[in-house]
Scaffold this motif. Sequence first.
Motif, PDB file in Angstrom:
ATOM      1  N   LEU A 275       0.927 -12.115   2.120  1.00  0.00           N
ATOM      2  CA  LEU A 275       2.157 -11.613   1.407  1.00  0.00           C
ATOM      3  C   LEU A 275       2.695 -12.473   0.179  1.00  0.00           C
ATOM      4  CD1 LEU A 275       4.043 -10.475   4.693  1.00  0.00           C
ATOM      5  CD2 LEU A 275       2.839  -8.994   2.879  1.00  0.00           C
ATOM      6  N   LEU A 276       2.341 -13.894   0.670  1.00  0.00           N
ATOM      7  CA  LEU A 276       2.970 -14.804  -0.540  1.00  0.00           C
ATOM      8  C   LEU A 276       1.832 -14.567  -1.709  1.00  0.00           C
ATOM      9  CD1 LEU A 276       4.245 -17.201  -1.229  1.00  0.00           C
ATOM     10  CD2 LEU A 276       2.300 -18.864  -0.573  1.00  0.00           C
TER      11      LEU A 276
ATOM     12  N   PHE B 111       2.410  -9.772  -7.920  1.00  0.00           N
ATOM     13  CA  PHE B 111       3.278  -8.948  -8.778  1.00  0.00           C
ATOM     14  C   PHE B 111       4.047  -9.635  -9.338  1.00  0.00           C
ATOM     15  CE2 PHE B 111       2.322  -5.896  -5.029  1.00  0.00           C
ATOM     16  CZ  PHE B 111       1.607  -5.145  -5.808  1.00  0.00           C
ATOM     17  N   MET B 112       4.471 -10.984  -9.328  1.00  0.00           N
ATOM     18  CA  MET B 112       5.431 -11.677 -10.211  1.00  0.00           C
ATOM     19  C   MET B 112       4.627 -11.997 -11.498  1.00  0.00           C
ATOM     20  SD  MET B 112       8.623 -12.481  -9.068  1.00  0.00           S
ATOM     21  CE  MET B 112       8.863 -14.074  -9.930  1.00  0.00           C
TER      22      MET B 112
ATOM     23  N   ASN C  54       2.818 -11.356  -3.496  1.00  0.00           N
ATOM     24  CA  ASN C  54       4.105 -11.667  -4.174  1.00  0.00           C
ATOM     25  C   ASN C  54       3.911 -12.394  -5.544  1.00  0.00           C
ATOM     26  OD1 ASN C  54       6.944 -11.815  -4.900  1.00  0.00           O
ATOM     27  ND2 ASN C  54       7.353 -13.310  -3.580  1.00  0.00           N
TER      28      ASN C  54
END
Length: 52
Positions: A7-8, A14-15, A11
């Motif tokens: 998940l990190l 996507f950033m 994230n």
Amino acid sequence: MPQMAPLLWLNLFFMFIISLILFLSFNYFIKPFNKMDFSDSYLYKPEKHWKW
């Protein structure tokens, strides 16, 4: 917690994608300044009145 690592990275991915899209779109829409052209066309050339 190793379960949270995907998940990190998702994230962060996507950033990165959002920031890349913003950077490219700003570079496309914001034009650079026009450079002044100091070629011979802007220099004073006296006109020859006898040549129409």
